[in-house]
Design a protein around this motif. Structure first.
Motif, PDB file in Angstrom:
ATOM      1  N   LYS A 243       1.234  -1.357   0.087  1.00  0.00           N
ATOM      2  CA  LYS A 243      -0.170   0.450  -0.401  1.00  0.00           C
ATOM      3  C   LYS A 243       0.964   1.611   0.074  1.00  0.00           C
ATOM      4  CE  LYS A 243      -3.997  -1.979   2.652  1.00  0.00           C
ATOM      5  NZ  LYS A 243      -4.982  -2.089   3.448  1.00  0.00           N
ATOM      6  N   LEU A 244       1.979   1.553   0.625  1.00  0.00           N
ATOM      7  CA  LEU A 244       3.041   2.425   0.878  1.00  0.00           C
ATOM      8  C   LEU A 244       3.687   2.731  -0.385  1.00  0.00           C
ATOM      9  CD1 LEU A 244       4.015   4.401   2.764  1.00  0.00           C
ATOM     10  CD2 LEU A 244       5.583   2.804   3.640  1.00  0.00           C
ATOM     11  N   MET A 245       3.857   1.727  -1.588  1.00  0.00           N
ATOM     12  CA  MET A 245       5.266   2.021  -2.136  1.00  0.00           C
ATOM     13  C   MET A 245       3.795   1.327  -3.492  1.00  0.00           C
ATOM     14  SD  MET A 245       8.019  -1.128  -1.811  1.00  0.00           S
ATOM     15  CE  MET A 245       8.745  -0.455  -3.530  1.00  0.00           C
ATOM     16  N   VAL A 250       0.686   8.420  -9.847  1.00  0.00           N
ATOM     17  CA  VAL A 250       0.290   8.649  -8.445  1.00  0.00           C
ATOM     18  C   VAL A 250      -0.895   9.845  -8.786  1.00  0.00           C
ATOM     19  CG1 VAL A 250       1.205   8.282  -6.629  1.00  0.00           C
ATOM     20  CG2 VAL A 250       1.611  10.738  -7.650  1.00  0.00           C
ATOM     21  N   LYS A 251      -2.676   9.678  -7.728  1.00  0.00           N
ATOM     22  CA  LYS A 251      -3.394  10.964  -8.223  1.00  0.00           C
ATOM     23  C   LYS A 251      -3.206  11.780  -7.275  1.00  0.00           C
ATOM     24  CE  LYS A 251      -6.709   7.624  -9.817  1.00  0.00           C
ATOM     25  NZ  LYS A 251      -7.882   7.014  -9.709  1.00  0.00           N
ATOM     26  N   PRO A 252      -2.976  13.150  -7.453  1.00  0.00           N
ATOM     27  CA  PRO A 252      -2.777  14.256  -6.527  1.00  0.00           C
ATOM     28  C   PRO A 252      -4.000  14.510  -6.300  1.00  0.00           C
ATOM     29  CG  PRO A 252      -1.629  14.675  -9.119  1.00  0.00           C
ATOM     30  CD  PRO A 252      -2.418  13.660  -9.160  1.00  0.00           C
ATOM     31  N   SER A 288      -3.470   4.426  -2.607  1.00  0.00           N
ATOM     32  CA  SER A 288      -3.610   3.461  -1.317  1.00  0.00           C
ATOM     33  C   SER A 288      -3.992   3.862  -0.412  1.00  0.00           C
ATOM     34  CB  SER A 288      -2.878   1.996  -1.463  1.00  0.00           C
ATOM     35  OG  SER A 288      -2.959   1.389  -2.470  1.00  0.00           O
ATOM     36  N   ILE A 289      -3.085   4.844   0.061  1.00  0.00           N
ATOM     37  CA  ILE A 289      -2.979   5.536   1.326  1.00  0.00           C
ATOM     38  C   ILE A 289      -4.519   6.752   1.668  1.00  0.00           C
ATOM     39  CG2 ILE A 289      -1.239   7.043   2.930  1.00  0.00           C
ATOM     40  CD1 ILE A 289      -0.542   4.653   2.405  1.00  0.00           C
ATOM     41  N   SER A 312      -5.773   3.833   8.665  1.00  0.00           N
ATOM     42  CA  SER A 312      -5.143   3.216   8.030  1.00  0.00           C
ATOM     43  C   SER A 312      -4.987   3.019   7.100  1.00  0.00           C
ATOM     44  CB  SER A 312      -5.648   1.621   7.965  1.00  0.00           C
ATOM     45  OG  SER A 312      -6.592   1.629   7.320  1.00  0.00           O
ATOM     46  N   PRO A 313      -3.541   2.132   6.259  1.00  0.00           N
ATOM     47  CA  PRO A 313      -2.454   1.158   6.881  1.00  0.00           C
ATOM     48  C   PRO A 313      -1.718   1.876   8.160  1.00  0.00           C
ATOM     49  CG  PRO A 313      -1.524   1.534   4.839  1.00  0.00           C
ATOM     50  CD  PRO A 313      -2.844   2.839   5.253  1.00  0.00           C
TER      51      PRO A 313
END
Length: 375
Positions: A243-245, A250-252, A288-289, A312-313
């Motif tokens: 999830k972190l990587m 990425v969507k700003p 995912s964050i 979370s996470p």
């Protein structure tokens, strides 16, 4: 293992570089005795990573890595330093020239596919050059690419051809910057070898140097990734890494904040807009964050009650594996176009130029900085 050993030791796993052995299934490099005769054998660990996406608990011997890196100074080679554009400062090898001597350096900023689409690559190239200079890294050239998506790879090969001049090529970098993925591109396109290095989102997949022969008798050498504990990716539970990587652009996320408002990035980090005129902030983190906004006065209670749940996470079974959060005060001067960067997480662009007082709450030891805007 030193640079001199690489040419003398052929009984190594082609996936991770570990010395092959058939005596202990629990140690790196285990293969059945019958597999030791194979020209490009891979160990049991690499087999299970590739076919079962298994999480490995084997760690790289960092003293051996430093010894290997230092021995490059005794060679006449081209050094290709790979950095992760999404974690640029955190993935550069500090003081690289102390290890490699006068060997020339080609800096490759990988994972360009993670940035939002439509960016001007020339502007990114100039930014990388300026940041490398600010970090004290003298380079002969810079190239941008996404080895995973095969974007910009031709330019990397072109620059290697221009700078190599018949020498070996050492590929160095921190864990998970995409060294092995890039070298696999070289193997597929410019070698007749029927094998690939093992790749995985888990840090420390490559355990020792792997030598890939070239047609002219020289070689490309993949080295283990150096582990930097200041990266958030090194301190979170391994199950959180997916999830972190980010694995796609990425969507700003743009937030218009008043002073005394807070953004939580799951339970991994917290960003406080303490004081300043109302302004917008753009977050560049993995899709995912989950980002949660609240009032500063409620932030402590919200974290205490909802870490591992709403925040979370990590989830409720994992958050207590993180180091405690430490607070850092930041001041953005008026007129400054700045990013607040967190190694392993991403960055927050400060869009206003009226100045701001900020606070970051990060797991202890995680690197952060105020830098010139990337985007």
């Amino acid at each position: 293992m030193t640079a001199a050993d690489i040419n003398n030791d052929s009984k190594r796993c082609f996936g991770c570089g570990a010395a092959l052995q058939s005596g202990d299934t629990a140690k790196p490099g285990f293969v059945p005795a019958s597999a030791l005769k194979a020209e490009t054998a891979i160990c049991k660990r690499c087999f299970r990573i590739r076919h079962y996406n298994e999480i490995s608990t084997v760690t790289v011997d960092q003293n051996a890595f430093v010894q290997l890196l230092s021995s490059i100074a005794d060679t006449d080679s081209l050094v290709v330093a790979i950095a992760d554009i999404f974690d640029f400062e955190g993935s550069l090898i500090s003081g690289l020239h102390r290890f490699i001597g006068r060997n020339p350096v080609l800096l490759v900023a990988n994972k360009m596919d993670l940035l939002p689409k439509g960016l001007n690559w020339n502007r990114i190239l100039n930014w990388v050059q300026q940041q490398a200079k600010a970090q004290g890294l003298k380079v002969e050239g810079v190239a941008l690419c996404s080895a995973k998506r095969n974007v910009g790879f031709e330019r990397v090969v072109e620059r290697i051809d221009q700078l190599r001049k018949g020498r070996d090529v050492y590929v160095v970098g921190a864990t998970n910057v995409g060294k092995s993925t890039l070298i696999n591109r070289l193997i597929r396109d410019y070698s007749d070898m029927d094998a690939e290095l093992t790749t995985s989102p888990i840090p420390g997949t490559t355990l020792d140097a792997v030598r890939i022969p070239l047609e002219d008798g020289k070689a490309v050498i993949d080295t283990p990734g150096i582990v930097y504990p200041h990266r958030l990716t090194e301190v979170v539970p391994k199950r959180v890494l997916s999830k972190l990587m980010p694995d796609k652009p990425v969507k700003p996320l743009v937030y218009q904040l008043q002073e005394k408002q807070t953004l939580f990035f799951g339970a991994l980090a917290r960003f406080d807009f303490v004081q300043g005129e109302p302004q917008s902030f753009t977050c560049y983190v993995s899709n995912s964050i989950k980002v949660h906004r609240t009032k500063l006065e409620k932030a402590d209670a919200l974290y205490a009650e909802h870490k591992g749940g709403l925040l979370s996470p990590p989830d409720s079974e994992e958050w207590n594996e993180l180091p405690p959060l430490a607070r850092h005060r930041l001041f953005i001067p008026k007129g400054k176009k700045a990013d607040v960067y967190v190694s392993g997480l991403g960055w927050i662009a400060v869009n206003g130029e009226s100045g701001a007082e900020l606070s970051l709450h990060l797991p202890e030891g995680v690197k952060y900085a105020v830098r010139d805007r990337l985007i």
